[in-house]
Write an enzyme that holds these catalytic residues in place. Structure first.
Site, PDB file in Angstrom:
ATOM      1  CG  MET A   1      14.024 -10.074  -7.473  1.00 19.12           C
ATOM      2  SD  MET A   1      13.491  -9.640  -9.145  1.00 19.12           S
ATOM      3  CE  MET A   1      11.756  -9.456  -8.942  1.00 19.12           C
ATOM      4  CD  GLU A   2      15.274  -7.933  -2.164  1.00 21.18           C
ATOM      5  OE1 GLU A   2      15.051  -8.958  -1.503  1.00 21.18           O
ATOM      6  OE2 GLU A   2      15.936  -7.965  -3.226  1.00 21.18           O
TER       7      GLU A   2
ATOM      8  CG  ASP B   1      -3.277   6.131  -4.546  1.00 21.46           C
ATOM      9  OD1 ASP B   1      -4.425   5.906  -4.970  1.00 21.46           O
ATOM     10  OD2 ASP B   1      -3.022   6.383  -3.360  1.00 21.46           O
TER      11      ASP B   1
END
Length: 155
Positions: free
Chosen positions: A111-112, A126
């Site tokens: 998950m990390e 971004d």
């Protein structure tokens, strides 16, 4: 044999009890890609993106995201992270990110690694969104895809 959901008990979400597990070395590698225009890729390669060094910023974002995964994913345990490596490969219209996470602990770090990849790719988006927008302010050709675990090792 039917697989059981370890994070659900009697219809309730719960954090799995790992107190009886041994601490062992663990590793997870995750990857994903972001599709960008050729012009944006060229700006990243030449270092002419207005917001700054895109991949250096995405690398820092991945590291921070790995460290904060238990704050974002509700049932993740806080585990000691012993190493993080973030790598990028630039193609003609795609940037691939690979994040490797290591620990010596009682549970895995997939998950990390997945969170690190996601944050890296979102940060790239971004940083270059002004170059990727069309006339209406949308992103018709920009996409994040194929986020996955490449490898998980324990012991």
């Amino acid at each position: 044999m039917e697989k059981q959901f370890t994070h659900i008990e009697f219809g309730r979400a719960r954090m799995v009890d790992i107190s009886e597990k041994r601490e062992i070395p663990r590793l997870a590698r995750a990857a994903g890609e972001i599709m960008l225009s050729r012009g944006t890729i060229e700006k990243i390669k030449t270092g002419t993106v207005e917001k700054g060094n895109v991949l250096a910023t995405a690398r820092v974002a991945a590291v921070l995201a790995v460290k904060k995964t238990p704050e974002i994913i509700p049932m993740c345990h806080q585990i000691p992270i012993t190493a993080i490596d973030v790598d990028f490969e630039i193609g003609e219209e795609i940037i691939s990110a690979v994040v490797e996470v290591r620990t010596v602990g009682k549970t895995g770090v997939e998950m990390e690694a997945l969170t690190g990849v996601s944050a890296a790719l979102l940060t790239i988006w971004d940083m270059v969104k002004s170059a990727e927008k069309d006339e209406s302010g949308n992103y018709p050709n920009t996409s994040i895809q194929n986020i996955r675990v490449l490898e998980k090792l324990k012991g």
